[in-house]
Design a protein around this motif. Structure first.
Motif, PDB file in Angstrom:
ATOM      1  N   TYR A   2       0.520  22.572-100.854  1.00 44.52           N
ATOM      2  CA  TYR A   2       0.133  21.487-101.735  1.00 44.52           C
ATOM      3  C   TYR A   2      -1.227  21.014-101.220  1.00 44.52           C
ATOM      4  O   TYR A   2      -1.324  20.499-100.117  1.00 44.52           O
ATOM      5  CB  TYR A   2       1.139  20.340-101.685  1.00 44.52           C
TER       6      TYR A   2
ATOM      7  N   PHE B 289      -5.172  19.151-101.943  1.00 49.53           N
ATOM      8  CA  PHE B 289      -5.810  18.072-102.684  1.00 49.53           C
ATOM      9  C   PHE B 289      -7.273  17.914-102.257  1.00 49.53           C
ATOM     10  O   PHE B 289      -7.632  18.218-101.113  1.00 49.53           O
ATOM     11  CB  PHE B 289      -5.091  16.737-102.409  1.00 49.53           C
TER      12      PHE B 289
ATOM     13  N   SER C   6       1.845  22.936 -95.879  1.00 52.11           N
ATOM     14  CA  SER C   6       2.340  23.375 -97.168  1.00 52.11           C
ATOM     15  C   SER C   6       1.157  23.800 -98.029  1.00 52.11           C
ATOM     16  O   SER C   6       0.004  23.534 -97.703  1.00 52.11           O
ATOM     17  CB  SER C   6       3.082  22.230 -97.860  1.00 52.11           C
TER      18      SER C   6
ATOM     19  N   GLY D 270      -0.450  19.004 -97.731  1.00 48.29           N
ATOM     20  CA  GLY D 270       0.837  18.362 -97.512  1.00 48.29           C
ATOM     21  C   GLY D 270       1.422  18.729 -96.161  1.00 48.29           C
ATOM     22  O   GLY D 270       1.474  19.904 -95.808  1.00 48.29           O
ATOM     23  N   GLY D 271       1.858  17.719 -95.401  1.00 47.59           N
ATOM     24  CA  GLY D 271       2.511  17.953 -94.121  1.00 47.59           C
ATOM     25  C   GLY D 271       4.009  18.119 -94.286  1.00 47.59           C
ATOM     26  O   GLY D 271       4.549  18.057 -95.384  1.00 47.59           O
ATOM     27  N   SER D 272       4.679  18.283 -93.178  1.00 47.46           N
ATOM     28  CA  SER D 272       6.107  18.591 -93.205  1.00 47.46           C
ATOM     29  C   SER D 272       6.962  17.416 -93.652  1.00 47.46           C
ATOM     30  O   SER D 272       8.092  17.578 -94.096  1.00 47.46           O
ATOM     31  CB  SER D 272       6.561  19.067 -91.829  1.00 47.46           C
ATOM     32  N   GLN D 273       6.452  16.184 -93.553  1.00 49.08           N
ATOM     33  CA  GLN D 273       7.232  14.995 -93.898  1.00 49.08           C
ATOM     34  C   GLN D 273       6.830  14.412 -95.238  1.00 49.08           C
ATOM     35  O   GLN D 273       7.212  13.299 -95.553  1.00 49.08           O
ATOM     36  CB  GLN D 273       7.048  13.932 -92.807  1.00 49.08           C
ATOM     37  N   GLY D 274       6.026  15.124 -95.995  1.00 43.64           N
ATOM     38  CA  GLY D 274       5.538  14.573 -97.255  1.00 43.64           C
ATOM     39  C   GLY D 274       4.274  13.771 -97.092  1.00 43.64           C
ATOM     40  O   GLY D 274       3.742  13.237 -98.062  1.00 43.64           O
ATOM     41  N   ASN D 275       3.768  13.679 -95.857  1.00 43.95           N
ATOM     42  CA  ASN D 275       2.492  12.989 -95.646  1.00 43.95           C
ATOM     43  C   ASN D 275       1.344  13.938 -95.979  1.00 43.95           C
ATOM     44  O   ASN D 275       1.555  15.106 -96.305  1.00 43.95           O
ATOM     45  CB  ASN D 275       2.384  12.520 -94.200  1.00 43.95           C
ATOM     46  N   LEU D 276       0.128  13.445 -95.905  1.00 44.21           N
ATOM     47  CA  LEU D 276      -1.055  14.272 -96.115  1.00 44.21           C
ATOM     48  C   LEU D 276      -1.803  14.439 -94.799  1.00 44.21           C
ATOM     49  O   LEU D 276      -1.915  13.493 -94.014  1.00 44.21           O
ATOM     50  CB  LEU D 276      -1.985  13.643 -97.148  1.00 44.21           C
TER      51      LEU D 276
END
Lengths: 112, 116
Positions: A32, A34, A30, A94-100
């Protein structure tokens, strides 16, 4: 595959010099993005984040980063570093599951 | 300012022993993550909870690692038996429930595990 690449494992720099820590991300993550800082034997502290909007993001401690979609980059910059900036810096997306998904880190060493 | 709590901060154990780590996320954060950070590497996700349910544990070595978040608040990560290769920093993080908040993760101070 989802990945984040930090191009430099170590960056030595003199105090008060400018610094750029490079980060590239795969198009499958994604946008997103950081940057985190980690001091020895401590957890990660968020420096700045890009979620949407202006591509130039300002963070804490005088750091800023620029999101470049065409180059899939999110490089971190500071115009003048201090000894206290010596730490390890991690770029994450951001990964596909909301993880980083983290890069392998860049150790910034500021010399007097 | 609310923080993620972890304990212990440091743990030394002999191989084949059992170890457990505890994490208390920021109040109200629905999502909790356990990461493992090997020296010189970035953190890698072990397990992700949404409330009390596991969302992703694909990278958790389930023959020796287990994680639970029974009431959807604090969490425990266990290793039994510990192996030399488990020596690492174990980081817990938490985040809000929806949209971009779910990506903004707050990290605890970590537990440094040394297996001898």
């Amino acid at each position: 595959a989802q990945s984040v690449t930090q191009l430099d494992s170590q960056v030595p720099v003199f105090e008060e010099a400018p610094v750029e820590l490079r980060c590239n991300y795969s198009s499958s993550v994604s946008v997103y993005l950081f940057w985190y800082v980690q001091y020895p034997n401590q957890g990660l502290q968020l420096l700045l984040k890009y979620l949407s909007g202006s591509t130039l993001v300002k963070g804490i401690n005088g750091f800023e980063a620029e999101f470049n979609k065409s180059q899939t980059s999110f490089h971190l910059r500071k115009p003048s570093v201090h000894i206290s900036d010596t730490a390890e810096y991690f770029c994450a997306a951001g990964g596909s599951q909301g993880n980083l998904i983290f890069g392998k880190g860049t150790k910034l060493s500021v010399k007097p | 300012e609310a923080e993620v709590a972890q304990s212990p901060r440091y743990k030394i154990t002999e191989k084949s022993q059992a170890v457990a780590f505890w994490c208390d996320p920021i109040s109200g954060h629905a999502t909790l993550y356990w990461y493992r950070q090997i020296l010189g590497q970035g953190p890698e996700l072990l397990v992700q909870f949404q409330d009390e349910s596991v969302v992703d544990d694909s990278q958790l070595p389930k023959d020796r690692f287990s994680a639970e978040r029974l009431k959807g608040v604090d969490s425990t990560l266990k290793i039994q038996p510990a192996e030399l290769g488990d020596s690492a920093m174990y980081l817990c993080a938490s985040s809000g429930r929806t949209g971009s908040d779910s990506y903004e993760q707050y990290f605890g101070p970590g537990t440094r595990l040394t297996v001898t």
